[in-house]
Write a protein that holds these residues in place. Structure first.
Motif, short mmCIF file in Angstrom:
data_model
loop_
_atom_site.label_atom_id
_atom_site.label_comp_id
_atom_site.label_asym_id
_atom_site.label_seq_id
_atom_site.Cartn_x
_atom_site.Cartn_y
_atom_site.Cartn_z
N LYS A 4 0.82 -1.21 0.00
CA LYS A 4 0.00 0.00 0.00
C LYS A 4 0.85 1.26 0.00
O LYS A 4 0.43 2.30 -0.46
CB LYS A 4 -0.93 0.02 1.22
N SER A 5 2.06 1.15 0.53
CA SER A 5 2.91 2.34 0.61
C SER A 5 3.64 2.61 -0.71
O SER A 5 4.26 3.64 -0.86
CB SER A 5 3.93 2.18 1.74
N ILE A 6 3.56 1.69 -1.65
CA ILE A 6 4.19 1.91 -2.94
C ILE A 6 3.26 2.77 -3.79
O ILE A 6 2.11 2.42 -4.02
CB ILE A 6 4.46 0.56 -3.65
N THR A 7 3.74 3.89 -4.24
CA THR A 7 2.92 4.77 -5.07
C THR A 7 3.29 4.57 -6.53
O THR A 7 4.43 4.22 -6.84
CB THR A 7 3.13 6.25 -4.69
N PRO A 8 2.35 4.77 -7.43
CA PRO A 8 2.65 4.61 -8.86
C PRO A 8 3.69 5.64 -9.30
O PRO A 8 3.61 6.80 -8.92
CB PRO A 8 1.32 4.86 -9.56
N ARG A 9 4.65 5.18 -10.09
CA ARG A 9 5.68 6.08 -10.59
C ARG A 9 5.41 6.39 -12.06
O ARG A 9 5.01 5.53 -12.82
CB ARG A 9 7.05 5.45 -10.44
N GLU A 10 5.66 7.63 -12.41
CA GLU A 10 5.43 8.09 -13.78
C GLU A 10 6.27 7.27 -14.77
O GLU A 10 5.84 7.01 -15.88
CB GLU A 10 5.79 9.58 -13.87
N PHE A 25 1.94 -2.53 -12.76
CA PHE A 25 1.28 -3.31 -11.71
C PHE A 25 -0.20 -3.54 -12.01
O PHE A 25 -0.84 -4.36 -11.38
CB PHE A 25 1.40 -2.61 -10.34
N ALA A 26 -0.77 -2.80 -12.96
CA ALA A 26 -2.20 -2.91 -13.25
C ALA A 26 -2.51 -4.06 -14.22
O ALA A 26 -3.66 -4.28 -14.53
CB ALA A 26 -2.73 -1.60 -13.82
N ASN A 27 -1.50 -4.78 -14.67
CA ASN A 27 -1.70 -5.91 -15.58
C ASN A 27 -2.58 -5.56 -16.76
O ASN A 27 -3.61 -6.18 -17.00
CB ASN A 27 -2.28 -7.12 -14.84
N ILE A 28 -2.18 -4.57 -17.51
CA ILE A 28 -2.91 -4.17 -18.71
C ILE A 28 -2.41 -5.04 -19.86
O ILE A 28 -1.24 -4.99 -20.21
CB ILE A 28 -2.70 -2.67 -19.02
N GLU A 29 -3.31 -5.87 -20.40
CA GLU A 29 -2.91 -6.79 -21.46
C GLU A 29 -2.80 -6.10 -22.81
O GLU A 29 -1.99 -6.48 -23.64
CB GLU A 29 -3.89 -7.96 -21.54
N ALA A 30 -3.64 -5.10 -23.05
CA ALA A 30 -3.63 -4.43 -24.35
C ALA A 30 -4.18 -3.03 -24.21
O ALA A 30 -5.00 -2.75 -23.35
CB ALA A 30 -4.47 -5.21 -25.36
N LEU A 31 -3.70 -2.16 -25.06
CA LEU A 31 -4.22 -0.81 -25.18
C LEU A 31 -4.78 -0.71 -26.59
O LEU A 31 -4.03 -0.72 -27.56
CB LEU A 31 -3.11 0.23 -24.95
N ALA A 61 -9.35 2.14 -25.62
CA ALA A 61 -9.98 1.24 -24.65
C ALA A 61 -8.92 0.32 -24.06
O ALA A 61 -7.95 -0.03 -24.73
CB ALA A 61 -11.09 0.42 -25.31
N PHE A 62 -9.11 -0.05 -22.79
CA PHE A 62 -8.20 -0.99 -22.15
C PHE A 62 -8.88 -1.62 -20.96
O PHE A 62 -9.88 -1.13 -20.46
CB PHE A 62 -6.90 -0.30 -21.72
N GLU A 63 -8.32 -2.72 -20.53
CA GLU A 63 -8.75 -3.40 -19.31
C GLU A 63 -7.55 -3.48 -18.39
O GLU A 63 -6.44 -3.73 -18.83
CB GLU A 63 -9.28 -4.80 -19.62
N ALA A 64 -7.80 -3.25 -17.11
CA ALA A 64 -6.74 -3.30 -16.12
C ALA A 64 -7.16 -4.17 -14.95
O ALA A 64 -8.29 -4.05 -14.47
CB ALA A 64 -6.40 -1.89 -15.62
N LYS A 65 -6.29 -5.04 -14.52
CA LYS A 65 -6.54 -5.87 -13.33
C LYS A 65 -5.79 -5.22 -12.18
O LYS A 65 -4.56 -5.12 -12.20
CB LYS A 65 -6.05 -7.29 -13.54
N ILE A 66 -6.54 -4.74 -11.18
CA ILE A 66 -5.96 -4.02 -10.05
C ILE A 66 -6.01 -4.92 -8.82
O ILE A 66 -7.07 -5.42 -8.46
CB ILE A 66 -6.74 -2.72 -9.75
N TYR A 67 -4.88 -5.11 -8.19
CA TYR A 67 -4.84 -5.89 -6.96
C TYR A 67 -5.31 -5.02 -5.79
O TYR A 67 -5.15 -3.80 -5.79
CB TYR A 67 -3.44 -6.43 -6.70
#
Length: 134
Positions: A4-10, A25-31, A61-67
């Motif tokens: 939780k303490s890890i913030t997304p980096r640009e 980290f969002a596991n985006i398979e395709a854009l 369009a995209f799909e993201a899997k967020i933990y």
């Protein structure tokens, strides 16, 4: 160190919409990118005609899997989408900041677990986002 303490980096950005950074980290398979040129086919007896009607339309369009550990980074996203206002957009493929009007959003909760107290919980959420690039 908690995740939780890890913030997304640009530098790990694949997609950034407004202040929401979708990283590796969002596991985006395709854009998905779609360009509609507004060409309509008119069929006649002897020949076909192609008419240019309207302007070009770009869609992303995209799909993201967020933990579960990263969901806090996306708090407020649904409220921004509900406002129906263009949001800033940048992607891995382009450093140019553009605007996106999100016209489709869905979320799916997945991967259920029972913890030691016999409470059901999930650990992933899938977002599906699509919109018109302005």
């Amino acid at each position: 160190m908690l995740l939780k303490s890890i913030t997304p980096r640009e530098s790990e950005k694949i997609i950034k919409i407004d202040r929401f950074v979708f990283t590796t980290f969002a596991n985006i398979e395709a854009l998905e990118y779609e360009l509609s040129l507004g060409i309509k086919k008119i069929e006649a007896i002897n020949t076909n005609y192609y008419l240019k009607i309207g302007g070009n339309e770009e869609r992303i369009a995209f799909e993201a899997k967020i933990y579960l550990e990263y969901l806090e980074h996306f708090s407020g996203l649904v409220e921004k989408i509900k406002a129906r206002e263009p949001l800033s957009l940048s992607t891995l493929e382009s450093t140019k900041i553009r605007k996106i009007l999100i016209d489709s959003f869905s979320a799916k909760t997945k991967d259920w677990l029972l913890d030691s107290s016999r409470n059901a919980t999930y650990y992933t959420k899938e977002f599906s986002i699509g919109g018109v690039v302005l």
